[in-house]
Design a protein around this motif. Structure first.
Motif, PDB file in Angstrom:
ATOM      1  N   ILE A 138       6.549  10.803 -10.692  1.00 34.51           N
ATOM      2  CA  ILE A 138       7.375  11.277  -9.589  1.00 34.51           C
ATOM      3  C   ILE A 138       6.470  11.974  -8.579  1.00 34.51           C
ATOM      4  CG2 ILE A 138       9.270  12.798  -8.911  1.00 34.51           C
ATOM      5  CD1 ILE A 138      10.365  12.413 -11.762  1.00 34.51           C
ATOM      6  N   PRO A 139       6.483  11.499  -7.340  1.00 28.90           N
ATOM      7  CA  PRO A 139       5.656  12.169  -6.327  1.00 28.90           C
ATOM      8  C   PRO A 139       6.204  13.561  -6.045  1.00 28.90           C
ATOM      9  CG  PRO A 139       7.068  10.525  -5.308  1.00 28.90           C
ATOM     10  CD  PRO A 139       7.254  10.396  -6.787  1.00 28.90           C
ATOM     11  N   THR A 140       5.336  14.468  -5.670  1.00 28.22           N
ATOM     12  CA  THR A 140       5.783  15.819  -5.360  1.00 28.22           C
ATOM     13  C   THR A 140       5.963  16.031  -3.868  1.00 28.22           C
ATOM     14  OG1 THR A 140       3.512  16.624  -5.346  1.00 28.22           O
ATOM     15  CG2 THR A 140       4.726  16.802  -7.413  1.00 28.22           C
ATOM     16  N   THR A 141       5.613  15.026  -3.071  1.00 27.87           N
ATOM     17  CA  THR A 141       5.766  15.104  -1.625  1.00 27.87           C
ATOM     18  C   THR A 141       6.544  13.884  -1.143  1.00 27.87           C
ATOM     19  OG1 THR A 141       3.664  16.270  -1.398  1.00 27.87           O
ATOM     20  CG2 THR A 141       4.552  15.249   0.588  1.00 27.87           C
ATOM     21  N   ALA A 142       7.448  14.108  -0.195  1.00 26.41           N
ATOM     22  CA  ALA A 142       8.229  13.011   0.383  1.00 26.41           C
ATOM     23  C   ALA A 142       8.208  13.134   1.901  1.00 26.41           C
ATOM     24  CB  ALA A 142       9.660  13.050  -0.117  1.00 26.41           C
ATOM     25  N   ILE A 143       8.435  12.024   2.562  1.00 29.78           N
ATOM     26  CA  ILE A 143       8.522  11.995   4.023  1.00 29.78           C
ATOM     27  C   ILE A 143       9.867  11.405   4.404  1.00 29.78           C
ATOM     28  CG2 ILE A 143       7.561  11.026   6.144  1.00 29.78           C
ATOM     29  CD1 ILE A 143       4.862  10.882   4.701  1.00 29.78           C
ATOM     30  N   ILE A 144      10.562  12.079   5.321  1.00 27.22           N
ATOM     31  CA  ILE A 144      11.829  11.578   5.858  1.00 27.22           C
ATOM     32  C   ILE A 144      11.634  11.387   7.354  1.00 27.22           C
ATOM     33  CG2 ILE A 144      14.253  12.068   6.311  1.00 27.22           C
ATOM     34  CD1 ILE A 144      14.300  13.736   3.753  1.00 27.22           C
ATOM     35  N   LEU A 145      11.845  10.173   7.812  1.00 24.31           N
ATOM     36  CA  LEU A 145      11.726   9.880   9.237  1.00 24.31           C
ATOM     37  C   LEU A 145      13.102  10.062   9.874  1.00 24.31           C
ATOM     38  CD1 LEU A 145       9.464   6.733   8.965  1.00 24.31           C
ATOM     39  CD2 LEU A 145       8.789   9.110   9.299  1.00 24.31           C
ATOM     40  N   ALA A 146      13.232  11.072  10.740  1.00 22.60           N
ATOM     41  CA  ALA A 146      14.524  11.398  11.331  1.00 22.60           C
ATOM     42  C   ALA A 146      14.428  11.596  12.837  1.00 22.60           C
ATOM     43  CB  ALA A 146      15.089  12.656  10.657  1.00 22.60           C
ATOM     44  N   ALA A 147      13.495  10.919  13.472  1.00 18.30           N
ATOM     45  CA  ALA A 147      13.273  11.116  14.908  1.00 18.30           C
ATOM     46  C   ALA A 147      14.054  10.138  15.773  1.00 18.30           C
ATOM     47  CB  ALA A 147      11.788  11.002  15.229  1.00 18.30           C
TER      48      ALA A 147
END
Length: 79
Positions: A4-13
């Motif tokens: 399980i990665p500990t960092t995530a990216i959410i693209l909300a632009a």
């Protein structure tokens, strides 16, 4: 074994489609309500429950509402 990665990216632009903007205005689609909460709330809650501790949210520079919400609602739970 699943890692399980500990960092995530959410693209909300992104801007809302015209059909959505006609109802909700120019607010970020991430702030549109689903069951009484902004859609980004559900994503951040899920990620936190999965063990993610750092989330990078890409937003428009002018979207102060989304930035305020994420910091106030999740600032102590997620980096």
């Amino acid at each position: 074994r699943t890692v399980i990665p500990t960092t995530a990216i959410i693209l909300a632009a992104g801007a809302p489609p015209d059909s959505v903007a006609a109802i909700f205005g120019t607010t970020s689609p991430a702030m549109l309500p689903v069951n009484g909460r902004p859609t980004i709330h559900w994503s951040l809650t899920y990620l936190a429950k999965q063990g993610v501790d750092t989330v990078i949210v890409g937003i428009r520079p002018t979207d102060t509402r989304l930035q305020r919400f994420t910091m106030q609602a999740f600032g102590k739970l997620l980096d």
